[in-house]
Write an enzyme that holds these catalytic residues in place. Structure first.
Site, mmCIF file in Angstrom:
data_model
loop_
_atom_site.group_PDB
_atom_site.id
_atom_site.type_symbol
_atom_site.label_atom_id
_atom_site.label_comp_id
_atom_site.label_asym_id
_atom_site.label_seq_id
_atom_site.Cartn_x
_atom_site.Cartn_y
_atom_site.Cartn_z
ATOM 1 N N CYS A 141 -10.304 -9.289 -19.895
ATOM 2 C CA CYS A 141 -11.208 -10.028 -20.791
ATOM 3 C C CYS A 141 -12.600 -9.410 -20.824
ATOM 4 O O CYS A 141 -13.215 -9.316 -21.879
ATOM 5 C CB CYS A 141 -11.345 -11.479 -20.325
ATOM 6 S SG CYS A 141 -10.010 -12.563 -20.850
ATOM 7 N N ASN A 180 -9.301 0.726 -7.285
ATOM 8 C CA ASN A 180 -9.350 1.423 -8.578
ATOM 9 C C ASN A 180 -8.930 0.495 -9.719
ATOM 10 O O ASN A 180 -8.230 -0.500 -9.520
ATOM 11 C CB ASN A 180 -8.492 2.697 -8.545
ATOM 12 C CG ASN A 180 -7.029 2.388 -8.286
ATOM 13 O OD1 ASN A 180 -6.280 2.123 -9.227
ATOM 14 N ND2 ASN A 180 -6.617 2.374 -7.018
ATOM 15 N N CYS A 187 -17.299 11.970 -1.441
ATOM 16 C CA CYS A 187 -16.648 10.699 -1.128
ATOM 17 C C CYS A 187 -17.597 9.531 -1.295
ATOM 18 O O CYS A 187 -18.805 9.642 -1.111
ATOM 19 C CB CYS A 187 -16.011 10.728 0.253
ATOM 20 S SG CYS A 187 -17.178 10.836 1.587
ATOM 21 N N LYS A 225 -0.049 2.577 6.106
ATOM 22 C CA LYS A 225 -0.942 1.439 6.351
ATOM 23 C C LYS A 225 -0.141 0.137 6.483
ATOM 24 O O LYS A 225 -0.471 -0.725 7.296
ATOM 25 C CB LYS A 225 -1.981 1.324 5.232
ATOM 26 C CG LYS A 225 -3.022 2.433 5.296
ATOM 27 C CD LYS A 225 -4.081 2.268 4.215
ATOM 28 C CE LYS A 225 -5.111 3.377 4.325
ATOM 29 N NZ LYS A 225 -6.143 3.313 3.272
ATOM 30 N N ASP A 230 0.865 -1.196 0.000
ATOM 31 C CA ASP A 230 0.000 0.000 0.000
ATOM 32 C C ASP A 230 0.892 1.232 0.000
ATOM 33 O O ASP A 230 2.032 1.167 0.456
ATOM 34 C CB ASP A 230 -0.907 0.029 1.240
ATOM 35 C CG ASP A 230 -2.203 0.804 0.994
ATOM 36 O OD1 ASP A 230 -3.289 0.191 1.049
ATOM 37 O OD2 ASP A 230 -2.119 2.024 0.731
ATOM 38 N N CYS A 258 -2.850 -12.678 -22.773
ATOM 39 C CA CYS A 258 -3.969 -13.522 -22.339
ATOM 40 C C CYS A 258 -4.366 -14.595 -23.361
ATOM 41 O O CYS A 258 -4.458 -15.772 -23.007
ATOM 42 C CB CYS A 258 -5.142 -12.640 -21.929
ATOM 43 S SG CYS A 258 -6.557 -13.542 -21.302
ATOM 44 N N ASN A 265 3.507 2.474 -4.689
ATOM 45 C CA ASN A 265 2.418 2.508 -5.662
ATOM 46 C C ASN A 265 2.757 1.489 -6.750
ATOM 47 O O ASN A 265 3.758 1.647 -7.453
ATOM 48 C CB ASN A 265 2.320 3.916 -6.251
ATOM 49 C CG ASN A 265 1.206 4.037 -7.272
ATOM 50 O OD1 ASN A 265 0.570 3.054 -7.648
ATOM 51 N ND2 ASN A 265 0.972 5.256 -7.714
HETATM 52 P P1 ATP Z 1 -11.286 5.897 0.519
HETATM 53 O O1 ATP Z 1 -10.730 6.058 -0.871
HETATM 54 O O2 ATP Z 1 -12.721 5.448 0.523
HETATM 55 O O3 ATP Z 1 -10.988 6.984 1.459
HETATM 56 P P2 ATP Z 1 -9.216 3.939 0.852
HETATM 57 O O4 ATP Z 1 -8.385 4.726 -0.106
HETATM 58 O O5 ATP Z 1 -8.626 3.527 2.153
HETATM 59 O O6 ATP Z 1 -10.548 4.657 1.166
HETATM 60 P P3 ATP Z 1 -10.100 1.188 0.454
HETATM 61 O O7 ATP Z 1 -11.055 0.671 -0.540
HETATM 62 O O8 ATP Z 1 -10.442 1.069 1.897
HETATM 63 O O9 ATP Z 1 -9.755 2.682 0.047
HETATM 64 O O10 ATP Z 1 -8.714 0.449 0.249
HETATM 65 C C1 ATP Z 1 -8.023 0.384 -0.946
HETATM 66 C C2 ATP Z 1 -6.552 0.434 -0.602
HETATM 67 O O11 ATP Z 1 -5.795 0.163 -1.772
HETATM 68 C C3 ATP Z 1 -6.116 1.801 -0.075
HETATM 69 O O12 ATP Z 1 -5.465 1.652 1.167
HETATM 70 C C4 ATP Z 1 -5.181 2.306 -1.160
HETATM 71 O O13 ATP Z 1 -4.103 3.077 -0.649
HETATM 72 C C5 ATP Z 1 -4.682 1.013 -1.793
HETATM 73 N N1 ATP Z 1 -4.242 1.215 -3.175
HETATM 74 C C6 ATP Z 1 -4.988 1.673 -4.206
HETATM 75 N N2 ATP Z 1 -4.254 1.784 -5.327
HETATM 76 C C7 ATP Z 1 -2.992 1.388 -5.009
HETATM 77 C C8 ATP Z 1 -1.767 1.308 -5.730
HETATM 78 N N3 ATP Z 1 -1.703 1.650 -7.016
HETATM 79 N N4 ATP Z 1 -0.656 0.872 -5.088
HETATM 80 C C9 ATP Z 1 -0.720 0.533 -3.777
HETATM 81 N N5 ATP Z 1 -1.853 0.592 -3.041
HETATM 82 C C10 ATP Z 1 -2.975 1.021 -3.637
HETATM 83 ZN ZN ZN Z 2 -7.905 -11.671 -20.795
#
Ligand code: ATP
Ligand code: ZN
Length: 290
Positions: free
Chosen positions: A190, A145, A211, A90, A67, A269, A113
């Site tokens: 896919c 995402n 949000c 985290k 994270d 794939c 990231n």
């Molecule tokens: P919110 O966006 O609702 O405030 P959040 O960002 O904590 O909450 P969650 O759905 O609870 O979202 O958790 C998703 C987790 O995935 C988050 O802690 C976010 O930092 C992590 N995350 C998302 N994209 C990436 C990435 N590209 N690399 C590393 N961690 C990621």
């Molecule tokens: Zn595929």
């Protein structure tokens, strides 16, 4: 680290004895094998942190945590993190709590990231062993995402690594889990989600200052479904569900198999699909001959 023995005899203070009871009752053949398993949890938010805690309490051998974000007070409507941990990354906060719960679990944290060029390479390297094969048994996607899911999809296709995707809807009342086996099931590219298929940029949907909703209940349920499917996959019991949805408003749990798309937009794939088909056909031929 040395693999600790779990004894079925000591019932009082050993937390593993309740897990070993699964074996005595005939659910799992060899529960101890969980000590040899490595799981990568990508995204330590509302779903990932709870999934990591469940795996820790189940006595998993090794956890890799990914994270880039920090714990915020705004996260307190979810489970796992505490107000005192606000400001910590985290990964760091999770490692601290998980080590306190079960020091037998080897925990590696990666504060990064995964979608940057550098992050992609580092993520791929972190799940590879010396000879380039995967050192993890499963990757759990707990990100929120599309871009991050596509990155996990790409790394797992390249590594031929099975992974499980999870998601909770923006209105917090539904979610799903999905198993992705490169070549055998649909990959994440896919069947593009509707938003992407209709060409809308995901970022334009996330309005500034507005949000998404979130509930500890839905996130906890999705984490539970994800880890239950993980245990069945790792320890070979019951049936691993390829896709399981959860709609809380009607308590509807749809399941389905999503077939791979021969016209998948990912170049790798269809090659893996063909390789799977060849393996499948030769196994069929062997079975037909015997
Ligand atoms: P919110 O966006 O609702 O405030 P959040 O960002 O904590 O909450 P969650 O759905 O609870 O979202 O958790 C998703 C987790 O995935 C988050 O802690 C976010 O930092 C992590 N995350 C998302 N994209 C990436 C990435 N590209 N690399 C590393 N961690 C990621
Ligand atoms: Zn595929």
């Amino acid at each position: 680290p040395k693999v600790k023995e779990m004894s079925a005899e000591v019932v009082d203070s050993n937390p593993y004895s309740r897990l070993m009871a699964l074996q005595r009752m005939g659910i799992v053949k060899d529960y101890q094998r969980i000590r040899e398993k490595t799981i990568a949890v990508v995204g330590i938010g509302g779903v990932g942190s709870v999934a990591a805690e469940m795996l820790t309490r189940c006595g998993i051998g090794r956890l890799l945590l990914y994270d880039y974000d920090k714990v915020e007070l705004a996260n307190m409507n979810r489970l796992f993190f505490r107000p005192k941990q606000a400001g910590m990354t985290k990964t760091e906060a999770a490692a601290q709590t998980l080590r306190g719960i079960n020091p037998d679990v080897a925990i590696e944290s990666f504060t990064m990231n995964i979608t940057t060029l550098q992050g992609f390479d580092a993520f791929k390297a972190s799940i590879s062993d010396g000879d380039g094969t995967s050192r993890v048994d499963l990757v759990l996607s707990c990100v929120d995402n599309y871009e991050a899911r596509m990155t996990i999809n790409q790394v797992c296709l390249e590594m031929e690594q099975t992974w499980m995707e999870s998601g909770v809807s923006e209105d917090a009342v539904s979610g799903h889990i999905q198993v992705v086996i490169p070549g055998e099931t649909a990959c994440f590219a896919c069947v593009p989600p509707l938003v992407v298929a209709s060409g809308i940029d995901e970022r334009t949907l996330k309005r500034e200052g507005v949000c998404a909703a979130s509930l500890p209940t839905t996130m906890g349920i999705i984490a539970g479904l994800l880890v239950q499917n993980t245990l069945k996959y790792l320890l070979n019991f019951g049936q691993v569900t390829r896709y399981l949805g959860y709609s809380s408003l009607t308590d509807f749990f749809p399941t389905m198999d999503i077939k791979p798309n021969p016209g998948c937009s990912n170049r790798l794939c269809p090659k893996l699909q063909a390789a799977f088909q060849r393996r499948y056909n030769s196994e069929e031929a062997v079975a037909a001959r015997s």
